[in-house]
Design an enzyme around this catalytic site. Structure first.
Site, short mmCIF file in Angstrom:
data_model
loop_
_atom_site.label_atom_id
_atom_site.label_comp_id
_atom_site.label_asym_id
_atom_site.label_seq_id
_atom_site.Cartn_x
_atom_site.Cartn_y
_atom_site.Cartn_z
N ARG A 119 0.80 -1.24 0.00
CA ARG A 119 0.00 0.00 0.00
C ARG A 119 0.83 1.27 0.00
NH1 ARG A 119 -2.79 -2.87 4.01
NH2 ARG A 119 -4.42 -4.17 3.11
N LYS A 141 1.81 11.09 -11.54
CA LYS A 141 0.97 10.10 -12.23
C LYS A 141 1.77 8.83 -12.48
CE LYS A 141 -2.26 12.94 -14.81
NZ LYS A 141 -2.79 13.16 -16.16
N GLU A 183 6.72 17.62 -25.88
CA GLU A 183 6.17 18.05 -24.58
C GLU A 183 6.77 19.38 -24.15
OE1 GLU A 183 3.77 16.59 -22.64
OE2 GLU A 183 3.54 14.68 -23.69
N LYS A 225 5.38 22.90 -15.46
CA LYS A 225 4.46 21.83 -15.09
C LYS A 225 4.18 21.86 -13.59
CE LYS A 225 3.26 17.01 -15.50
NZ LYS A 225 3.48 15.70 -16.10
N GLU A 235 -5.82 16.54 -10.21
CA GLU A 235 -6.40 16.69 -11.54
C GLU A 235 -7.91 16.82 -11.55
OE1 GLU A 235 -5.53 13.62 -14.37
OE2 GLU A 235 -5.32 15.08 -15.95
N ARG A 239 -5.33 21.43 -13.93
CA ARG A 239 -4.26 20.54 -14.35
C ARG A 239 -4.53 19.89 -15.71
NH1 ARG A 239 -1.21 16.00 -10.77
NH2 ARG A 239 -0.29 14.86 -12.47
N ASN A 243 -2.98 18.23 -20.64
CA ASN A 243 -3.37 17.23 -21.63
C ASN A 243 -3.55 17.84 -23.02
OD1 ASN A 243 -3.44 14.99 -19.87
ND2 ASN A 243 -5.36 15.75 -19.02
N HIS A 246 -3.28 15.74 -26.06
CA HIS A 246 -3.20 14.35 -25.63
C HIS A 246 -4.43 13.52 -25.99
CE1 HIS A 246 0.41 15.58 -23.66
NE2 HIS A 246 0.57 14.43 -23.03
N HIS A 250 -3.72 10.32 -27.82
CA HIS A 250 -4.06 8.98 -27.31
C HIS A 250 -4.85 8.19 -28.35
CE1 HIS A 250 -3.52 10.13 -22.81
NE2 HIS A 250 -2.37 9.91 -23.41
N HIS A 263 4.84 8.32 -28.00
CA HIS A 263 3.87 9.18 -27.33
C HIS A 263 4.03 10.65 -27.76
CE1 HIS A 263 1.29 10.76 -24.19
NE2 HIS A 263 2.28 11.50 -23.73
#
Lengths: 361, 361
Positions: A119, A141, A183, A225, A235, A239, A243, A246, A250, A263
């Site tokens: 955990r 992330k 990016e 960032k 998010e 935030r 993206n 993105h 994606h 990517h």
């Protein structure tokens, strides 16, 4: 060495940017709390940089290593399970530290393993690609892909330290350097117009891998960032501007199969699509769209949809993307150079038209 | 209906305890934020209670269900992946709510799936066993087992609501009722002496499933646990007392194979072992150990090691348990009835002697 602190209250952590950091015990060991470490890397990076990193870890009770196969195709729950296997076989306890040595795929999986092992255990990130240095260094992330969607399984888990060693960029294939620059350019577009101007002026230095230019680009990207993430760690709102490009990107990755387009390449084409859509809404002019296209092309990045991918395929793939809220398509669009915002009401026809402008019939 | 609030700042949530709650839209729907729901249950519980729950969910846009196989043996990453498959096939977005209908295994896996799906979605828990009502209702622990250790992979993820419907205990096998009573007795032992006295006086009513007695036991247990968890949400310190009996118990489960002994049965025997060790240290007297043994036996629980399991097997299995910090064996022991503490320096010989007292040679 440049150093910046990502401010997240009790989860704040430093990013150290420079050269010669990897094998230096002073840069790593003060951030390791227990006596056990497991370095997770991949078969491409290990022969290049693992020995140097292990020099920097000498003196610890237990240093285990795990080499994963290289590539986005292996960013799966099964691969993360191999990290759990290794940690348990070697009896790592709750005060262990996982170190990710590699690109974004290694970082995302190692971070997710650290989030879930018992955990949650400590995690240090040593990104060895430009993309990972400017993207996964900040934001917490972590996660893996699912056959039905990218990054669909994951956790927010902040590292205790990020080390961006410019030395590791020396061996990066040119195509991956360019993917990282996508990016970098994104930060200029969404929140830092002077940085976009700097990039237009300094792109040749970056492509020649001048270390001072690269370090400046990494630091500025991380600062930009971090400023966005500090406002919105989980998010829920602002935030989302990170993206930018993105959602389209994606879709390209999903339809082409993960790993065929990098990517950053998919994001580059996606940013042109988002810029075209911003123009169609009347928010920015055609000249800015052209600056975006020109800078991305200069960096060696694609600025159109993959051959044979139609707008219908984009729309299908985007419907399951995380950026879809209660069935509405949520996109990040530009209001001006350096100013992005979340738009929930893009008409389907306008999205299709923007895709048409980028080679997706 | 009894209701109590688990106070965790912005992650606070209510536990509703009573009868007839399951099919009541008023008890559920105010806590569902989006329009999508996925109910995760198992093949044993579904025919008994799923139709009633679905009545309580009528009116929502999308209610999907998923029946998992029943049992601790299926508490794995692979099974959780089936939840991800279903959510993605049915295009659940980030505002979906997962509802766990079942015992601890269903709750732990569904909670973990909710923690990881798109990096975290809402989660409602409807525990249908006494054990899950008094244990997993409070604390936010979610996760799965690994062949090398129980609950080694997981996350802290708080539910938005817990509903403990006494009606669902009507069909619970006696052996599982007893397993739940082991955890109930634990709360008396570690932090609530008057409750232990009440349990000695009222055990027959509980075994006859008198709803008022059960509701009292559930509420008191949840309050006791919530008080401990509120002090220490991430389990860095005092919260560890909730593991009283668990380190020995996990060893039993690991060696016997998950699912042969019920978790509560293993904890019951483990609590006797911990009590014996507390006595050997001179912290409690033999009379209290006998009260513990007697009450557990009255509830129909085992109070000794499984036949054929020796102290060496216990020590081996405990070495990888999460409660081992930097190589030292961390155990929870009693200072008095209703007073437990963390002890890091148990001599190996004394642990072996306590195990000998409980039938492990």
């Amino acid at each position: 060495m440049h150093s910046l602190n990502v401010e997240l209250g009790e989860r704040s952590y430093p990013i150290e940017i420079g050269s010669g950091l990897l094998g230096n015990p002073q840069s790593l060991q003060p951030h390791i709390r227990g006596k056990q470490v497991c370095v997770v890397t991949n078969e491409t990076v290990a022969p290049l940089y693992l020995p140097r990193l292990l020099d920097g870890l000498s003196g610890l009770d237990r240093v285990d290593t795990l080499e994963l196969p290289d590539g986005e195709a292996f960013k799966t729950l099964d691969t993360v399970n191999r990290v759990f296997d290794r940690l348990l076989e070697r009896r790592h306890n709750r005060s262990t530290t996982l170190i990710a040595l590699g690109g974004g795929v290694v970082g995302d999986m190692t971070g997710f393993a650290a989030a879930c092992y018992q955990r949650g255990v400590d995690f240090i990130q040593i990104p060895t690609t430009l993309l990972a240095q400017v993207d996964s260094s900040v934001g917490g992330k972590t996660g893996v892909n699912h056959p039905l969607g990218k990054n669909m399984i994951g956790a927010f888990h902040q590292p205790r330290l990020v080390i961006a060693d410019m030395d590791t960029l020396a061996t990066l294939p040119q195509r991956e350097l360019a993917a990282g620059l996508a990016e970098v350019i994104k930060y200029g577009l969404i929140c830092d117009a002077p940085f976009f101007d700097w990039l237009e002026a300094n792109m040749p230095r970056l492509l020649e891998r001048e270390p001072q230019a690269l370090a400046h680009a990494v630091e500025r990207s991380c600062r930009d960032k971090a400023a966005v993430v500090a406002e919105d760690e989980r998010e829920s709102g602002r935030r989302a501007i990170l993206n930018f490009g993105h959602t389209f990107g994606h879709a390209i990755e999903a339809v082409q199969g993960y790993g065929n387009w990098l990517h950053g390449e998919a994001v580059a084409a996606g940013m042109v699509m988002a810029a075209e859509l911003s123009r169609l809404r009347g928010d920015i002019d055609a000249a800015l769209v052209e600056r975006v296209r020109t800078l991305l092309e200069l960096a060696g990045l694609p600025v159109a949809a993959p051959e044979g991918m139609g707008s219908g395929q984009f729309l299908d793939a985007m419907a399951v993307d995380k950026k879809v809220l209660d069935g509405r398509l949520r996109l990040i669009l530009l209001s001006a150079l350096g100013d992005a915002r979340i738009v929930d009401d893009s008409p389907r026809e306008q999205v299709v038209e923007a895709l048409n402008c980028c080679g997706a019939p």
